[in-house]
Enzyme design. Structure first.
Site, PDB file in Angstrom:
ATOM      1  N   ASP A  35      15.061 -62.278-108.766  1.00  0.00           N
ATOM      2  CA  ASP A  35      15.601 -60.985-108.343  1.00  0.00           C
ATOM      3  C   ASP A  35      16.930 -60.677-109.009  1.00  0.00           C
ATOM      4  OD1 ASP A  35      13.441 -60.913-106.786  1.00  0.00           O
ATOM      5  OD2 ASP A  35      14.486 -61.007-104.848  1.00  0.00           O
ATOM      6  N   ALA A  36      17.759 -61.725-109.143  1.00  0.00           N
ATOM      7  CA  ALA A  36      19.097 -61.510-109.696  1.00  0.00           C
ATOM      8  C   ALA A  36      19.006 -61.010-111.134  1.00  0.00           C
ATOM      9  CB  ALA A  36      19.897 -62.797-109.645  1.00  0.00           C
ATOM     10  N   GLU A  37      18.023 -61.527-111.860  1.00  0.00           N
ATOM     11  CA  GLU A  37      17.827 -61.113-113.248  1.00  0.00           C
ATOM     12  C   GLU A  37      17.359 -59.647-113.286  1.00  0.00           C
ATOM     13  OE1 GLU A  37      18.255 -62.532-116.093  1.00  0.00           O
ATOM     14  OE2 GLU A  37      16.854 -61.647-117.532  1.00  0.00           O
ATOM     15  N   TYR A  38      16.453 -59.317-112.383  1.00  0.00           N
ATOM     16  CA  TYR A  38      15.976 -57.934-112.297  1.00  0.00           C
ATOM     17  C   TYR A  38      17.167 -57.000-112.047  1.00  0.00           C
ATOM     18  CZ  TYR A  38      13.213 -53.874-110.924  1.00  0.00           C
ATOM     19  OH  TYR A  38      12.673 -52.621-110.868  1.00  0.00           O
ATOM     20  N   ASP A  39      18.003 -57.395-111.086  1.00  0.00           N
ATOM     21  CA  ASP A  39      19.152 -56.559-110.748  1.00  0.00           C
ATOM     22  C   ASP A  39      20.099 -56.406-111.935  1.00  0.00           C
ATOM     23  OD1 ASP A  39      18.095 -56.284-108.267  1.00  0.00           O
ATOM     24  OD2 ASP A  39      19.377 -57.795-107.318  1.00  0.00           O
ATOM     25  N   LEU A  85     -12.034 -41.661 -91.199  1.00  0.00           N
ATOM     26  CA  LEU A  85     -13.212 -42.535 -91.270  1.00  0.00           C
ATOM     27  C   LEU A  85     -13.896 -42.624 -89.918  1.00  0.00           C
ATOM     28  CD1 LEU A  85     -11.685 -45.536 -93.235  1.00  0.00           C
ATOM     29  CD2 LEU A  85     -13.442 -43.986 -94.080  1.00  0.00           C
ATOM     30  N   GLU A 115     -13.055 -53.598 -97.962  1.00  0.00           N
ATOM     31  CA  GLU A 115     -11.592 -53.691 -98.128  1.00  0.00           C
ATOM     32  C   GLU A 115     -10.913 -53.891 -96.784  1.00  0.00           C
ATOM     33  OE1 GLU A 115     -10.751 -49.812 -99.678  1.00  0.00           O
ATOM     34  OE2 GLU A 115     -12.277 -50.011-101.233  1.00  0.00           O
ATOM     35  N   LYS A 117      -8.449 -52.900 -93.853  1.00  0.00           N
ATOM     36  CA  LYS A 117      -7.910 -51.610 -93.398  1.00  0.00           C
ATOM     37  C   LYS A 117      -6.484 -51.838 -92.935  1.00  0.00           C
ATOM     38  CE  LYS A 117      -9.009 -47.657 -90.459  1.00  0.00           C
ATOM     39  NZ  LYS A 117      -7.731 -47.503 -89.805  1.00  0.00           N
ATOM     40  N   ASP A 119      -2.774 -51.331 -91.609  1.00  0.00           N
ATOM     41  CA  ASP A 119      -2.266 -50.498 -90.535  1.00  0.00           C
ATOM     42  C   ASP A 119      -0.893 -49.985 -90.917  1.00  0.00           C
ATOM     43  OD1 ASP A 119      -2.510 -49.237 -88.193  1.00  0.00           O
ATOM     44  OD2 ASP A 119      -2.172 -50.996 -86.914  1.00  0.00           O
ATOM     45  N   ARG A 138      -0.373 -37.658 -94.948  1.00  0.00           N
ATOM     46  CA  ARG A 138      -1.693 -37.088 -94.710  1.00  0.00           C
ATOM     47  C   ARG A 138      -1.605 -35.808 -93.889  1.00  0.00           C
ATOM     48  NH1 ARG A 138      -5.513 -37.943 -90.630  1.00  0.00           N
ATOM     49  NH2 ARG A 138      -7.655 -37.606 -91.335  1.00  0.00           N
ATOM     50  N   GLU A 200      -2.063 -46.685 -98.678  1.00  0.00           N
ATOM     51  CA  GLU A 200      -1.367 -46.940 -97.428  1.00  0.00           C
ATOM     52  C   GLU A 200       0.027 -47.502 -97.714  1.00  0.00           C
ATOM     53  OE1 GLU A 200      -3.350 -46.099 -94.954  1.00  0.00           O
ATOM     54  OE2 GLU A 200      -2.642 -47.051 -93.113  1.00  0.00           O
ATOM     55  N   TYR A 250      -0.401 -50.220-100.860  1.00  0.00           N
ATOM     56  CA  TYR A 250      -1.681 -50.574-101.467  1.00  0.00           C
ATOM     57  C   TYR A 250      -2.465 -49.306-101.735  1.00  0.00           C
ATOM     58  CZ  TYR A 250      -1.877 -55.664-101.000  1.00  0.00           C
ATOM     59  OH  TYR A 250      -1.680 -57.006-101.141  1.00  0.00           O
ATOM     60  N   LYS A 341     -13.697 -52.024 -86.825  1.00  0.00           N
ATOM     61  CA  LYS A 341     -12.422 -52.401 -86.212  1.00  0.00           C
ATOM     62  C   LYS A 341     -12.404 -53.820 -85.654  1.00  0.00           C
ATOM     63  CE  LYS A 341     -10.112 -48.457 -86.350  1.00  0.00           C
ATOM     64  NZ  LYS A 341      -9.353 -48.085 -85.190  1.00  0.00           N
ATOM     65  N   CYS A 435      22.015 -72.462 -66.100  1.00  0.00           N
ATOM     66  CA  CYS A 435      20.833 -72.929 -66.816  1.00  0.00           C
ATOM     67  C   CYS A 435      19.806 -73.434 -65.807  1.00  0.00           C
ATOM     68  CB  CYS A 435      21.225 -74.050 -67.771  1.00  0.00           C
ATOM     69  SG  CYS A 435      19.800 -74.880 -68.509  1.00  0.00           S
ATOM     70  N   CYS A 438      19.504 -77.539 -66.439  1.00  0.00           N
ATOM     71  CA  CYS A 438      20.555 -78.523 -66.167  1.00  0.00           C
ATOM     72  C   CYS A 438      21.663 -77.982 -65.276  1.00  0.00           C
ATOM     73  CB  CYS A 438      21.134 -79.065 -67.465  1.00  0.00           C
ATOM     74  SG  CYS A 438      22.192 -77.888 -68.324  1.00  0.00           S
ATOM     75  N   CYS A 453      23.120 -71.901 -72.897  1.00  0.00           N
ATOM     76  CA  CYS A 453      23.426 -72.914 -71.901  1.00  0.00           C
ATOM     77  C   CYS A 453      24.554 -73.755 -72.479  1.00  0.00           C
ATOM     78  CB  CYS A 453      22.197 -73.785 -71.654  1.00  0.00           C
ATOM     79  SG  CYS A 453      22.622 -75.378 -70.941  1.00  0.00           S
ATOM     80  N   CYS A 459      21.863 -81.282 -71.684  1.00  0.00           N
ATOM     81  CA  CYS A 459      20.787 -80.477 -71.108  1.00  0.00           C
ATOM     82  C   CYS A 459      19.454 -80.997 -71.650  1.00  0.00           C
ATOM     83  CB  CYS A 459      20.973 -79.008 -71.471  1.00  0.00           C
ATOM     84  SG  CYS A 459      19.610 -77.960 -70.947  1.00  0.00           S
TER      85      CYS A 459
HETATM   86  S1  IVH Z   1     -10.448 -44.837 -97.060  1.00  0.00           S
HETATM   87  C1  IVH Z   1     -12.560 -41.234 -97.578  1.00  0.00           C
HETATM   88  N1  IVH Z   1      -9.613 -47.316 -97.240  1.00  0.00           N
HETATM   89  O1  IVH Z   1      -7.391 -45.725 -92.401  1.00  0.00           O
HETATM   90  C2  IVH Z   1     -11.952 -42.408 -96.941  1.00  0.00           C
HETATM   91  N2  IVH Z   1      -8.623 -45.918 -95.590  1.00  0.00           N
HETATM   92  O2  IVH Z   1      -9.108 -43.062 -91.056  1.00  0.00           O
HETATM   93  C3  IVH Z   1     -10.557 -42.214 -96.571  1.00  0.00           C
HETATM   94  N3  IVH Z   1      -6.845 -46.975 -94.299  1.00  0.00           N
HETATM   95  O3  IVH Z   1      -5.222 -43.440 -92.110  1.00  0.00           O
HETATM   96  C4  IVH Z   1      -9.866 -43.437 -96.178  1.00  0.00           C
HETATM   97  N4  IVH Z   1      -6.931 -48.925 -95.320  1.00  0.00           N
HETATM   98  O4  IVH Z   1      -4.889 -44.485 -94.429  1.00  0.00           O
HETATM   99  C5  IVH Z   1      -9.490 -46.139 -96.589  1.00  0.00           C
HETATM  100  N5  IVH Z   1      -8.941 -49.513 -97.547  1.00  0.00           N
HETATM  101  C6  IVH Z   1      -8.819 -48.333 -96.901  1.00  0.00           C
HETATM  102  C7  IVH Z   1      -7.882 -48.132 -95.871  1.00  0.00           C
HETATM  103  C8  IVH Z   1      -7.823 -46.895 -95.235  1.00  0.00           C
HETATM  104  C9  IVH Z   1      -6.332 -48.198 -94.382  1.00  0.00           C
HETATM  105  C10 IVH Z   1      -6.392 -45.938 -93.336  1.00  0.00           C
HETATM  106  C11 IVH Z   1      -6.184 -44.600 -93.951  1.00  0.00           C
HETATM  107  C12 IVH Z   1      -6.395 -43.637 -92.819  1.00  0.00           C
HETATM  108  C13 IVH Z   1      -7.357 -44.378 -91.954  1.00  0.00           C
HETATM  109  C14 IVH Z   1      -8.760 -43.807 -92.114  1.00  0.00           C
END
Ligand code: IVH
Length: 852
Positions: A35-39, A85, A115, A117, A119, A138, A200, A250, A341, A435, A438, A453, A459
């Site tokens: 990192d230091a080199e990057y900086d 989805l 893939e 999903k 969060d 979105r 995401e 990603y 899910k 505590c 003890c 404590c 203790c």
């Molecule tokens: S595809 C046409 N792929 O999940 C398909 N969504 O309701 C559109 N999400 O908030 C979404 N990982 O941001 C897709 N590998 C993934 C995902 C992904 C997370 C989220 C997306 C959206 C929700 C889909």
């Protein structure tokens, strides 16, 4: 750089190096420069651009620092809507999904891209002629918010595509000789005139934890979960705040794209995005049929807790784009994709009680006892509340309905209170004054968030925690000494401090197990009879009668009391008692004695000294006898050790009890196998001016300290000088007064003296920088995997490092060789795939012997 290079040429070169480093870090996951080199490179580019403003372009890596948006975000209409989805919660729904597509397309076999999903928060990134021009949330799917300035601060989002001819290197083949020069080809595919990348933005779990830990310590705003963290960060009007949040990204799809610019499969598109510079999850896979999807679901489900980010499911997408087109959409979701899910990571339950847990350093952590609830597949009955401030912030009360979160292998925590469900008659919670273990006072240091404590090692709770930490895998690594057994050892008074562990012998362990395994005194006698001669048995009976007393009820503490009263010598009947575990434990204790300085320092459980600090201390100072006698300011010579950690180290080594514990450990045979002289790098800071700065003397800035050191090169002079003499030496009057006041307060004169002496000692034993011999492995990166017979991996690593090698955790093309012990796994496979040399243990030993 050659002096003839024009600023333009150097700017281009720097940008290429920075882009490459970023790409390696975020996309390939193979960082090549620290990192230091990057900086440093970034700073050079920044300075060049400041001197030549005409060279600044919007896609320069310097253009990530945020601006402040006025009022609110502009609206952005998505060129193509951002869809949602459909969800599946069980296998049958997944099978239906596959059947529907197979019927509609009239195909027997179907390939899907599967893939994780993530969060986080869905966003769309627009690139025109390969340059990032706009980023949006979105929103409702049709219209989102323009968060371009915020997204520019996310390092994982490329500001331009890695395409030949994009100003980031022509052919992409590195020209420079430095390691930072590109060896990564740029994508040979042409720049699409328009490309919208969908993906995401998320907050990695560790970054989220670290962020909250800081917030809790300093009274900042605590984030409820990584998802909220990502969403909140992107909605900041001040992009400088976003820039400080640890966000990642990603890519998982595309929006509007120039016709014909992409392959005809989704997996091909992801691959193309990766080449263009976007991080794509390497958990993505192409699988076949419902079976393949369900297998993937289970596989990722097993990994879920150990992933570095939160996922709430997996996503399945029909891989071929023609098939997708044919399937089309229902309302706002595609018929060709599905989210499957996992159980939620947050659940509601009620707080039945709030108790205090005492940690290794005495920190009193409030813990909520909960009505049992299933969270992400695990029954949760306890959740941490972190500290009293956090409880006050959330206003958690006994009886409250709360949301608990369990993500990964971190301890479940209470995230929020559901106020609408609060029962009548609850009261705010208060930290108890004593505590619970003890009875010592629970006190709070001024300005600190933590209550402690005050009983320290008197203790039992703190003693148990200290031992548990000492034997843990990353510390002394004593296998087989479980939590329960440590409780017994401490409660029975057999182990008072960590050094006592090394006095345990087979007899004692077996006796302990016999006593603690028994439900009643009578049961114990029956078992003991098998292993005792008649005389000894009679003696034991008498002792037990005394311990038991003549009341009806057996005292609850009979086991600890009996152990304290002492047992006769046993003659073990090995057919009647399991001894293997005890033999193993004795062997594990014995083996743990040969350790490294790094492990030993970590094992001591010094406040603020985690593994990385221990490692740094070991690397810089090299020797326990040196480290344990250093005054605190000297610890600040190690990069990344600041005043707080240095003082904690100083406090620890100042306590005679701790020094005694170290002496005891050494006396019982603990030894460090990797002692070495201090690092030559230490030389840079062994001067008087640096020492004066490290002492944190009020008003004494670096410049003033330098002047003072020049005028008074001996510490004795500074110790003897009065205010006038100090002024004569070049200090401003108020600084001289502050110095005198500081010196005469507390034990500061002594500290100054001791620090000076320590520096002189270091000066005498630290090698000259030029004197560092290049070892036979200098410049080579080595990876260790599997288990070795004759030494631990740490020992082997330390010895290879001593010969100049850099020991890395993962195999890449740059790895010089891999040392593989037994049961080596994926690292060995990777080395073989890459054609990297593999050494077995015999070869390693021969090499080490040859260079000993
Ligand atoms: S595809 C046409 N792929 O999940 C398909 N969504 O309701 C559109 N999400 O908030 C979404 N990982 O941001 C897709 N590998 C993934 C995902 C992904 C997370 C989220 C997306 C959206 C929700 C889909």
């Amino acid at each position: 750089m050659s002096p003839a290079k024009t600023p333009q040429a150097r700017v281009t070169e720097l940008r290429q190096q920075l882009d490459d480093a970023s790409y390696r870090y975020h996309v390939l996951d193979e960082p090549n420069i620290p990192d230091a080199e990057y900086d440093r490179l970034l700073r050079e580019l920044d300075e060049l651009e400041a001197a030549h403003p005409e060279l600044v372009t919007p896609d320069s890596p310097t253009q990530r620092v945020g601006a402040v948006a006025s009022g609110r975000f502009a609206e952005v209409r998505h060129a193509l809507p951002m869809l949602s989805l459909g969800n599946a919660f069980d296998d049958a729904e997944v099978e239906d999904f596959v059947r529907r597509i197979a019927e509609r397309l009239g195909r027997r076999t179907l390939k899907f891209s599967a893939e994780p999903k993530l969060d986080g928060l869905a966003i769309s990134l627009r690139y025109e002629q390969g340059v990032f021009v706009q980023g949006a949330t979105r929103g409702d799917g049709t219209t989102g918010e323009d968060v371009t300035a915020n997204l520019r601060t996310v390092r994982a989002i490329p500001l331009r595509l890695r395409v030949a001819g994009m100003g980031n290197g022509e052919s992409g083949v590195g020209k420079g000789k430095s390691g930072a020069a590109s060896a990564i080809p740029h994508s040979p595919f042409p720049i699409p005139s328009v490309l919208e990348v969908r993906g995401e933005v998320y907050m990695p779990r560790a970054a989220f934890e670290a962020y909250n830990e800081q917030a809790r310590l300093h009274g900042g705003k605590v984030l409820a979960n990584p998802r909220n963290g990502a969403a909140g960060s992107l909605r900041q009007l001040d992009a400088r705040i976003t820039a400080q949040r640890p966000l990642a990204f990603y890519a998982y799809g595309v929006g509007e794209v120039e016709e014909g610019a992409l392959p005809d499969t989704h997996s091909g598109t992801l691959q193309r995005l990766r080449e263009w510079g976007f991080p794509v999850s390497d958990l993505s896979q192409v699988v076949e049929g419902a079976e393949g999807l369900l297998r993937y679901y289970r596989e990722i489900g097993q990994k879920r807790d150990s992933l570095p980010f939160d996922i709430d499911g997996v996503v399945y997408k029909l891989d071929d784009v023609a098939g997708q087109r044919e399937m089309g959409f229902v309302s706002r979701a595609p018929r060709w994709a599905l989210a499957h899910k996992y159980p939620a990571q947050e659940q509601a339950t009620t707080v039945e009680d709030i108790e205090i847990q005492i940690g290794r350093t005495g920190a009193a952590t409030p813990v909520a006892r909960l009505a049992p609830v299933q969270v992400a597949g695990v029954t949760v009955t306890n959740a941490t509340l972190h500290n009293a401030d956090q409880i006050a912030r959330l206003d958690v009360r006994v009886g409250d309905a709360v949301i608990v979160r369990r993500a990964g292998d971190v301890i479940p925590e209470v995230v929020s209170v559901i106020l609408e469900r609060r029962p009548a008659g609850t009261a705010p919670w208060q930290m108890p004054a004593q505590c619970p273990v003890c009875g010592s006072d629970i006190v709070r240091e001024e300005g600190a968030a933590v209550w402690r404590c005050s009983g320290e090692l008197s203790c039992p709770a703190q003693r148990k925690e200290a031992i548990r930490h000492f034997v843990s895998r990353r510390a002394m690594d004593v296998d087989g000494l479980g939590e329960k057994f440590i409780e017994v050892l401490v409660d029975a008074g057999v182990v008072q401090g960590v050094a006592d562990l090394y006095t345990l012998d087979l007899d004692q362990l077996l006796q302990l197990r016999l006593v603690t395994g028994a439900e009643t005194p009578e049961g114990f006698l029956r078992e003991a009879r098998e292993h005792l001669a008649a005389g000894a048995y009679a003696k034991l009976e008498a002792t037990l009668a005394r311990v038991r007393g003549d009341g009806d009820a057996v005292p609850e503490t009979w086991q600890a009391d009996l152990l304290r009263a002492g047992l006769p010598a046993f003659d073990w009947n090995r057919k009647k008692i399991a001894t293997k575990w005890a033999e193993n434990l004795v062997a594990a204790l014995e083996a743990s004695k040969r350790t490294t300085l790094e492990r030993f320092l970590f094992a001591l459980g010094i406040e603020h000294v985690g593994e990385s600090t221990a490692k740094a201390l070991a690397a810089w100072f090299g020797d326990l006898e040196l480290v344990r006698r250093l005054p605190w300011p000297v610890f600040k010579r190690v990069p990344d050790i600041g005043g707080e950690v240095a003082r904690a180290l100083g406090r620890f080594f100042e306590q005679s009890g701790n020094q005694q514990a170290i002496d005891d450990l050494l006396a019982r045979g603990v030894e460090m196998v990797d002692s070495h002289p201090p690092s030559a790098l230490l030389r840079e800071g062994l001067d008087l001016a640096t020492l004066l700065v490290d002492l944190e003397i009020p008003k004494l800035t670096r410049i003033r300290a330098t002047a003072l050191a020049a005028a008074m090169p001996q510490i004795a002079q500074i110790l003897a000088a009065d205010q006038d003499a100090l002024v004569a030496a070049g200090l401003p009057k108020d600084t001289a007064a502050a110095l005198v006041e500081w010196r005469d307060a507390d034990d500061h004169a002594h500290l100054l003296q001791a620090t000076g002496e320590a520096l002189a000692r270091l000066d005498a034993i630290t090698p000259q920088a030029g004197a560092i011999q290049a070892g036979p492995l200098t410049g080579q990166t080595v990876v260790l995997t599997g288990s070795l017979e004759s030494m631990t991996r740490d020992e082997a690593g330390a010895r290879l490092e001593a010969l100049g090698a850099k020991v890395a955790g993962s195999v890449s093309k740059k790895t010089a060789f891999v040392v593989a012990g037994s049961e080596a796994g994926s690292k060995l496979t990777k080395a073989q795939d890459l054609g990297i040399e593999v050494w077995d243990e015999a070869r390693l030993i021969a090499f080490l012997d040859q260079h000993a």
